[in-house]
Motif scaffolding. Structure first.
Motif, short mmCIF file in Angstrom:
data_model
loop_
_atom_site.label_atom_id
_atom_site.label_comp_id
_atom_site.label_asym_id
_atom_site.label_seq_id
_atom_site.Cartn_x
_atom_site.Cartn_y
_atom_site.Cartn_z
N LYS A 1 1.05 -1.25 -0.08
CA LYS A 1 0.24 0.12 0.21
C LYS A 1 1.01 1.05 -0.21
O LYS A 1 1.11 1.38 0.86
N THR B 1 -2.27 -1.67 -3.44
CA THR B 1 -2.76 0.29 -3.38
C THR B 1 -1.68 1.21 -3.66
O THR B 1 -1.23 1.70 -3.57
N GLU C 1 0.59 5.76 -0.61
CA GLU C 1 0.15 6.61 -0.42
C GLU C 1 0.41 7.74 0.10
O GLU C 1 0.84 7.76 0.59
N ASP D 1 -6.32 -1.39 -5.56
CA ASP D 1 -6.73 0.10 -5.97
C ASP D 1 -6.46 1.14 -6.36
O ASP D 1 -5.22 1.70 -5.68
#
Length: 429
Positions: free
Chosen positions: A291, A326, A293, A359
């Motif tokens: 992930k 993600t 971000e 994602d």
């Protein structure tokens, strides 16, 4: 059968505080008399009716901040008129009741400074089963000269060695609390998860270093709003380390990323391409969940464009067992659009065949979503995108379903006037 389950964690639920009265029926006759006088003195007339169950012995989760909140709400509800009322007497009474009832906690949450009476600690020594099975310890905001909390932690460390999860929130503690935390970490046999939510503390006073005592059992670490400190290098000694989650951490964790993990999460934290490449290289055959971000605030020049750089595409190619991905990043301004489209195609084509969840909930990626989907041949089961408001994306999704026959869930971050733009009812199935 339902009653023990419903009364395991009564203080964390949204239920009205009236259930507090049911506990009073389990008090001894002398304690009932004293409590009744105390309540009447403050204008509360309460009858202690008999109950079918001794509810106190079902307690498994003791969240002290929530306990204090429920007691205050109960008092407010019972008071006929607004009066000053010391809720500490009732809190201590309930705490003592829980200990003596035969209950065995699985989770303990400490919050603001406690005002525990000395008899509480004596009762704990006489009823060690209350703390003996605790597996989850959480410390919320603790401040001031909270010697009661520190003493409670030391008693806990002497009684149980089975804690597998420790969560610390806001690391502005006093020295005696740090000493108690170190003591309790070192006294455990199988600590598996350690979580720290700080306010960018500069020092950790040996608490992180104490994790070396758990190097054979520690599997997951969560760091939220922390600065890098040399103490974190102790994590490199952990033999069964599997999950690292770094959230909102300002300074680089380059030295930290020197081990193999199966789950890596980096959210709004500063990390460079070199560090990313290092952990991908070491974890390539193990990494199952990734992930990322990132935004411009937490990226230096070396990470600009990492999301679809040639190097990043190659790194993803080497993740042979990746199942969950993600990827949220800010818009890349220094890559020409045609080059970016090519990179997105390359990225889509090299996604590992093991991938099940993707994602891509970034608003800037929306113009290229159909390109990515059209060139993806991975048997995805779930996909998250930012928007679904043009026919190109809807057609790409329908074609992907027909081609791969595995997608059963599409999450959309922002749908706006979805019905006005798209008609895919019955096609996406």
């Amino acid at each position: 059968m339902a009653v023990p389950i419903l009364w395991q964690d009564p203080f964390s639920s949204d239920r009205r505080p009236l259930f507090i009265s049911k506990y009073f029926s389990s008090l001894g006759e002398d304690e009932k008399f004293i409590l009744k006088e105390y309540l009447e003195k403050h204008g509360i007339n309460e009858e202690f009716s008999n109950t079918l169950f001794d509810y106190a012995r079902f307690l498994k989760v003791l969240d002290i901040p929530h306990l204090e909140y429920k007691v205050r709400k109960w008092i407010t509800f019972k008071l006929i008129e607004s009066k000053l009322f010391d809720d500490n007497h009732i809190i201590n009474l309930l705490f003592k009741l829980f200990i003596e009832s035969g209950a065995t906690l699985h989770k303990l949450v400490l919050g603001q400074p406690l005002e525990l009476k000395p008899e509480i600690f004596y009762t704990l020594e006489e009823n060690k089963q209350f703390f003996s099975r605790i597996q989850h310890l959480s410390l919320d905001i603790l401040y001031g000269n909270d010697f009661e909390s520190a003493t409670l932690l030391r008693v806990l460390a002497e009684i149980t060695t089975k804690i597998n999860t420790i969560e610390l929130c806001y690391f502005d503690y006093k020295p005696h609390l740090f000493h108690a935390l170190i003591y309790i970490i070192k006294s455990q046999e199988q600590l598996r998860l350690f979580s720290l939510v700080g306010d960018y503390p500069k020092e950790f006073y040996g608490v992180i270093s104490a994790l070396e005592s758990q190097k054979n059992s520690l599997q997951e670490v969560i760091l939220d709003s922390c600065d890098f400190n040399a103490e974190f290098e102790v994590l490199n000694k952990c033999k069964n380390f599997k999950t690292l989650r770094i959230r909102y951490c300002a300074k680089k964790f380059s030295k930290l990323l020197d081990f193999k993990v199966s789950t890596l999460e980096v959210v709004e934290s500063e990390i460079d391409t070199q560090s990313m490449a290092l952990i991908f290289e070491k974890s390539g055959k193990l990494l199952q969940r990734l992930k990322l971000e990132l935004n411009d605030e937490y990226r230096d020049e070396s990470i600009q464009g990492i999301e679809f750089s040639t190097q990043f595409v190659e790194l993803i190619r080497n993740l042979q067992k990746l199942q969950f991905l993600t990827l949220w990043c800010e818009e890349v301004d220094d890559i020409p659009e045609e080059v970016l489209k090519i990179r997105i195609i390359q990225f889509s084509e090299i996604l590992p065949l093991t991938l099940k969840y993707l994602d891509l909930g970034d608003s800037w990626l929306e113009p290229y979503t159909d390109i990515l989907i059209n060139h993806c041949n991975v048997p995805l089961k779930k996909m998250l995108i930012d928007r679904l408001e043009n026919e190109r994306i809807s057609k790409a999704l329908v074609e992907f379903c027909k081609r791969n026959k595995t997608l059963n869930y599409v999450g959309v971050g922002r749908y706006y006037a979805l019905d006005d733009y798209i008609n895919i009812s019955g096609n996406l199935c």
